[in-house]
Design a protein around this motif. Structure first.
Motif, mmCIF file in Angstrom:
data_model
loop_
_atom_site.group_PDB
_atom_site.id
_atom_site.type_symbol
_atom_site.label_atom_id
_atom_site.label_comp_id
_atom_site.label_asym_id
_atom_site.label_seq_id
_atom_site.Cartn_x
_atom_site.Cartn_y
_atom_site.Cartn_z
ATOM 1 N N ALA A 41 -1.952 -24.826 0.910
ATOM 2 C CA ALA A 41 -1.080 -25.887 0.396
ATOM 3 C C ALA A 41 -0.925 -25.790 -1.119
ATOM 4 O O ALA A 41 0.016 -26.332 -1.698
ATOM 5 C CB ALA A 41 -1.629 -27.255 0.781
ATOM 6 N N ASN A 42 -1.867 -25.113 -1.773
ATOM 7 C CA ASN A 42 -1.738 -24.851 -3.210
ATOM 8 C C ASN A 42 -0.922 -23.570 -3.398
ATOM 9 O O ASN A 42 0.149 -23.579 -4.002
ATOM 10 C CB ASN A 42 -3.129 -24.748 -3.825
ATOM 11 C CG ASN A 42 -3.065 -24.496 -5.314
ATOM 12 O OD1 ASN A 42 -3.470 -23.447 -5.783
ATOM 13 N ND2 ASN A 42 -2.545 -25.443 -6.061
ATOM 14 N N MET A 43 -1.413 -22.462 -2.900
ATOM 15 C CA MET A 43 -0.630 -21.224 -2.787
ATOM 16 C C MET A 43 -1.323 -20.351 -1.753
ATOM 17 O O MET A 43 -2.551 -20.373 -1.646
ATOM 18 C CB MET A 43 -0.496 -20.486 -4.123
ATOM 19 C CG MET A 43 -1.748 -19.842 -4.625
ATOM 20 S SD MET A 43 -1.495 -18.949 -6.160
ATOM 21 C CE MET A 43 -1.965 -20.190 -7.354
ATOM 22 N N SER A 44 -0.535 -19.600 -0.998
ATOM 23 C CA SER A 44 -1.138 -18.780 0.055
ATOM 24 C C SER A 44 -1.852 -17.589 -0.574
ATOM 25 O O SER A 44 -1.467 -17.150 -1.663
ATOM 26 C CB SER A 44 -0.059 -18.248 0.997
ATOM 27 O OG SER A 44 0.688 -17.244 0.340
ATOM 28 N N PRO A 45 -2.874 -17.069 0.103
ATOM 29 C CA PRO A 45 -3.326 -15.745 -0.314
ATOM 30 C C PRO A 45 -2.208 -14.757 -0.003
ATOM 31 O O PRO A 45 -1.275 -15.093 0.719
ATOM 32 C CB PRO A 45 -4.561 -15.494 0.562
ATOM 33 C CG PRO A 45 -4.482 -16.446 1.681
ATOM 34 C CD PRO A 45 -3.567 -17.562 1.288
ATOM 35 N N MET A 46 -2.297 -13.545 -0.546
ATOM 36 C CA MET A 46 -1.153 -12.653 -0.388
ATOM 37 C C MET A 46 -1.346 -11.702 0.791
ATOM 38 O O MET A 46 -2.414 -11.104 0.954
ATOM 39 C CB MET A 46 -0.930 -11.865 -1.677
ATOM 40 C CG MET A 46 0.468 -11.291 -1.735
ATOM 41 S SD MET A 46 0.899 -10.740 -3.391
ATOM 42 C CE MET A 46 1.466 -12.275 -4.098
ATOM 43 N N LEU A 47 -0.302 -11.589 1.580
ATOM 44 C CA LEU A 47 -0.296 -10.552 2.608
ATOM 45 C C LEU A 47 -0.276 -9.192 1.911
ATOM 46 O O LEU A 47 0.405 -9.025 0.893
ATOM 47 C CB LEU A 47 0.957 -10.686 3.480
ATOM 48 C CG LEU A 47 1.003 -11.880 4.436
ATOM 49 C CD1 LEU A 47 2.433 -12.147 4.890
ATOM 50 C CD2 LEU A 47 0.103 -11.615 5.645
ATOM 51 N N ARG A 48 -1.000 -8.246 2.477
ATOM 52 C CA ARG A 48 -1.002 -6.893 1.871
ATOM 53 C C ARG A 48 0.418 -6.332 1.813
ATOM 54 O O ARG A 48 0.806 -5.679 0.844
ATOM 55 C CB ARG A 48 -1.895 -5.955 2.688
ATOM 56 C CG ARG A 48 -3.360 -6.320 2.592
ATOM 57 C CD ARG A 48 -4.226 -5.355 3.398
ATOM 58 N NE ARG A 48 -5.553 -5.893 3.544
ATOM 59 C CZ ARG A 48 -6.502 -5.859 2.600
ATOM 60 N NH1 ARG A 48 -6.250 -5.277 1.436
ATOM 61 N NH2 ARG A 48 -7.675 -6.400 2.816
ATOM 62 N N ALA A 49 1.202 -6.586 2.865
ATOM 63 C CA ALA A 49 2.581 -6.061 2.897
ATOM 64 C C ALA A 49 3.408 -6.649 1.752
ATOM 65 O O ALA A 49 4.288 -5.982 1.214
ATOM 66 C CB ALA A 49 3.238 -6.402 4.235
ATOM 67 N N VAL A 50 3.110 -7.904 1.381
ATOM 68 C CA VAL A 50 3.854 -8.547 0.300
ATOM 69 C C VAL A 50 3.469 -7.922 -1.045
ATOM 70 O O VAL A 50 4.331 -7.612 -1.873
ATOM 71 C CB VAL A 50 3.597 -10.075 0.324
ATOM 72 C CG1 VAL A 50 4.194 -10.745 -0.902
ATOM 73 C CG2 VAL A 50 4.170 -10.679 1.601
ATOM 74 N N ALA A 51 2.163 -7.697 -1.240
ATOM 75 C CA ALA A 51 1.715 -7.051 -2.485
ATOM 76 C C ALA A 51 2.310 -5.643 -2.582
ATOM 77 O O ALA A 51 2.812 -5.241 -3.644
ATOM 78 C CB ALA A 51 0.188 -7.010 -2.520
ATOM 79 N N ASP A 52 2.280 -4.898 -1.481
ATOM 80 C CA ASP A 52 2.824 -3.528 -1.500
ATOM 81 C C ASP A 52 4.311 -3.537 -1.841
ATOM 82 O O ASP A 52 4.798 -2.694 -2.604
ATOM 83 C CB ASP A 52 2.626 -2.853 -0.137
ATOM 84 C CG ASP A 52 1.160 -2.534 0.143
ATOM 85 O OD1 ASP A 52 0.347 -2.630 -0.806
ATOM 86 O OD2 ASP A 52 0.826 -2.220 1.303
ATOM 87 N N ALA A 53 5.023 -4.500 -1.262
ATOM 88 C CA ALA A 53 6.466 -4.583 -1.538
ATOM 89 C C ALA A 53 6.711 -4.895 -3.014
ATOM 90 O O ALA A 53 7.660 -4.387 -3.615
ATOM 91 C CB ALA A 53 7.105 -5.654 -0.655
ATOM 92 N N GLY A 54 5.843 -5.730 -3.605
ATOM 93 C CA GLY A 54 6.000 -6.066 -5.018
ATOM 94 C C GLY A 54 5.764 -4.843 -5.895
ATOM 95 O O GLY A 54 6.508 -4.587 -6.856
ATOM 96 N N ILE A 55 4.732 -4.069 -5.553
ATOM 97 C CA ILE A 55 4.423 -2.868 -6.356
ATOM 98 C C ILE A 55 5.591 -1.873 -6.244
ATOM 99 O O ILE A 55 6.069 -1.333 -7.241
ATOM 100 C CB ILE A 55 3.092 -2.252 -5.889
ATOM 101 C CG1 ILE A 55 1.953 -3.201 -6.280
ATOM 102 C CG2 ILE A 55 2.888 -0.857 -6.480
ATOM 103 C CD1 ILE A 55 0.647 -2.957 -5.557
ATOM 104 N N ALA A 56 6.090 -1.698 -5.016
ATOM 105 C CA ALA A 56 7.232 -0.784 -4.829
ATOM 106 C C ALA A 56 8.460 -1.305 -5.583
ATOM 107 O O ALA A 56 9.211 -0.533 -6.182
ATOM 108 C CB ALA A 56 7.547 -0.641 -3.343
ATOM 109 N N GLY A 57 8.636 -2.631 -5.575
ATOM 110 C CA GLY A 57 9.788 -3.223 -6.255
ATOM 111 C C GLY A 57 9.715 -3.027 -7.756
ATOM 112 O O GLY A 57 10.710 -2.689 -8.407
ATOM 113 N N VAL A 58 8.514 -3.205 -8.317
ATOM 114 C CA VAL A 58 8.352 -3.009 -9.769
ATOM 115 C C VAL A 58 8.575 -1.536 -10.108
ATOM 116 O O VAL A 58 9.238 -1.197 -11.104
ATOM 117 C CB VAL A 58 6.965 -3.499 -10.223
ATOM 118 C CG1 VAL A 58 6.684 -3.067 -11.656
ATOM 119 C CG2 VAL A 58 6.883 -5.018 -10.107
ATOM 120 N N ARG A 59 8.071 -0.640 -9.257
ATOM 121 C CA ARG A 59 8.294 0.801 -9.507
ATOM 122 C C ARG A 59 9.787 1.112 -9.499
ATOM 123 O O ARG A 59 10.270 1.890 -10.308
ATOM 124 C CB ARG A 59 7.592 1.627 -8.427
ATOM 125 C CG ARG A 59 6.094 1.551 -8.518
ATOM 126 C CD ARG A 59 5.468 2.958 -8.543
ATOM 127 N NE ARG A 59 4.070 2.874 -8.950
ATOM 128 C CZ ARG A 59 3.070 2.681 -8.102
ATOM 129 N NH1 ARG A 59 3.314 2.602 -6.808
ATOM 130 N NH2 ARG A 59 1.835 2.597 -8.536
#
Ligand code: PLP
Length: 415
Positions: A59-77
């Motif tokens: 309810a504060n913030m979810s922990p991150m799904l690994r797939a979401v973190a991976d997508a963020g790293i790929a997106g920044v790249r």
């Protein structure tokens, strides 16, 4: 058991070797009624969550799904190599996200706008609902500040008033709100659950009550979308807004605004180039036009094409679609039932399951002990929140029986 459902390219199409595994849990189609049920915490491996952390703070913030973190790293790249980004890429992932969110909400893509925050979506709603002097705008008592401040500003501008629904002891929020709706009510701005303790609001009943006096219904679904089914046809809301970083498991700054068809030709709160018709043709941007992109796109925030964040949001929504909201909701209800049973055994008051959403609830603590209890939980690696005098517990599909035992044994020794 977690099985890969499908493997696809990074959402920033064709430019990255990063691959995202969208996983589905075996048996997620089996609900609480089927007799067979995946064990609690079965999806934990999908989350980037260390074993020593018992996390009850979605309810504060979810922990991150690994797939979401991976997508963020790929997106920044991908953003780091702008020479590979085409004009089409400015639109393709944004539209992919819009249509995935529409699928999740059972809406059409044209009804979804991409907004950075709840307050942004609420500002759009406030701009587009008619308000006259003397009108009432109804919110819950102790409403989340973004909802309260938006409407108190709108009320000031229109010489209208904000009316806060207060519950009598034993009364539901639904009855408190319905009891105050009358011909002066112009807007009912409510959540599906109260943010402090998960106490539930019956949106269908409130939708019917509001419609009877021609009031608009604006829903802040930040504490429910992704964890509770929302029947748009049954509620018929004017606007629904949600952050993406709680029950929608995504990044900050990518949230969603559902806009009913009757408001899709309204006034945006900013006048960004990409929201105008023909923005795809970068060579002709100064052929200014009064026409907008179709549907709710006119309300999208400027710079919505965030190459780092949008792929994360897609990965998060894709996972929720793969699980399905009813399945997530059923499984969180099982987790919360187990939590309530064990917490009640410690001698603390827990709410009845029918009084709260399936996914979160508050436990009343002796007010003088609340801070100390939170500290003891923190020392034990148990993460939850205190809101008022209530310990707010909000698990997700990563929550294991061991997490529950750690929370309950710490509570036993701390209260
Ligand atoms: C009910 C509710 N609405 C909205 C928000 C976030 O508001 P904003 O997106 O305006 O920062 C929260 C965050 O905790 C919340 O609980």
């Amino acid at each position: 058991m977690i099985v890969p459902q499908r493997i696809r390219r990074s959402p920033v199409a064709g430019r990255s070797d990063a691959r995202i595994v969208i996983a589905r849990e075996e048996g997620t189609s089996l609900t609480a009624h089927s007799g067979r049920r995946a064990p609690l915490g079965d999806a934990r491996a999908l989350f980037d969550l260390p074993e020593h952390v018992a996390y009850f703070n979605t309810a504060n913030m979810s922990p991150m799904l690994r797939a979401v973190a991976d997508a963020g790293i790929a997106g920044v790249r991908s953003r780091a190599a702008p020479w590979t980004i085409t004009a089409e890429d400015w639109f393709s992932d944004v539209e992919r996200l819009r249509s995935r969110v529409a699928t999740l909400m059972d809406a059409t893509p044209d009804a979804i706008a991409l907004v950075p925050s709840t307050s942004y979506g609420l500002a759009i709603a406030a701009r587009n609902v008619p308000l006259e002097p003397g009108d009432h705008i109804m919110v819950l008592a102790e409403e989340y500040p973004s909802n309260y401040y938006t409407w108190s500003h709108a009320a000031d501008m229109a010489d209208a008033s904000v009316v806060q629904a207060v519950r009598e002891p034993g009364q539901s929020w639904t009855d408190a709100v319905l009891g105050l709706i009358d011909e002066r009510t112009a807007v009912v701005a409510v959540p599906n659950v109260h943010w402090t303790d998960g106490s539930v609001v019956d949106l269908e009943a409130i939708g019917a009550g509001a419609r009877a006096v021609d009031a608009a219904v604006v829903v802040d679904a930040s504490q429910s979308l992704g964890a509770m089914p929302l029947d748009l046809a049954g509620v018929d809301p004017d606007f629904v807004v949600s952050v993406g970083y709680k029950w929608l498991l995504g990044p900050f700054s990518v949230g969603y605004l559902y806009v009913a068809d009757r408001h899709q030709r309204g006034q945006p709160i900013e006048h960004n180039w990409i929201l105008r018709q023909g923005a795809e043709d970068f060579a002709r941007l100064v052929d200014y036009t009064d026409e907008y992109q179709p549907g709710a796109r006119r309300y999208d925030v400027g710079q919505r094409t965030n190459f780092g964040l949008v792929p994360m949001a897609i990965a998060a929504v894709d996972q929720l679609i793969a699980w399905s909201i009813p399945t997530v909701s059923d499984r969180l209800a099982v987790t919360c039932d187990a939590l309530r049973r064990d917490i009640a055994a410690v001698g603390l008051d827990v709410p009845a399951p029918t009084a709260v959403g399936p996914h979160m609830f508050g436990v009343n603590l002796p007010p003088h002990r609340a801070g100390a209890v939170l500290d003891r939980l923190g020392d034990a690696g148990v993460i939850a929140s205190i809101r008022g005098a209530s310990l707010r517990i909000s698990p997700h599909l990563h929550t294991t029986n061991a997490d529950i035992d750690r929370l309950v044994s710490t509570l036993r020794s701390a209260v």
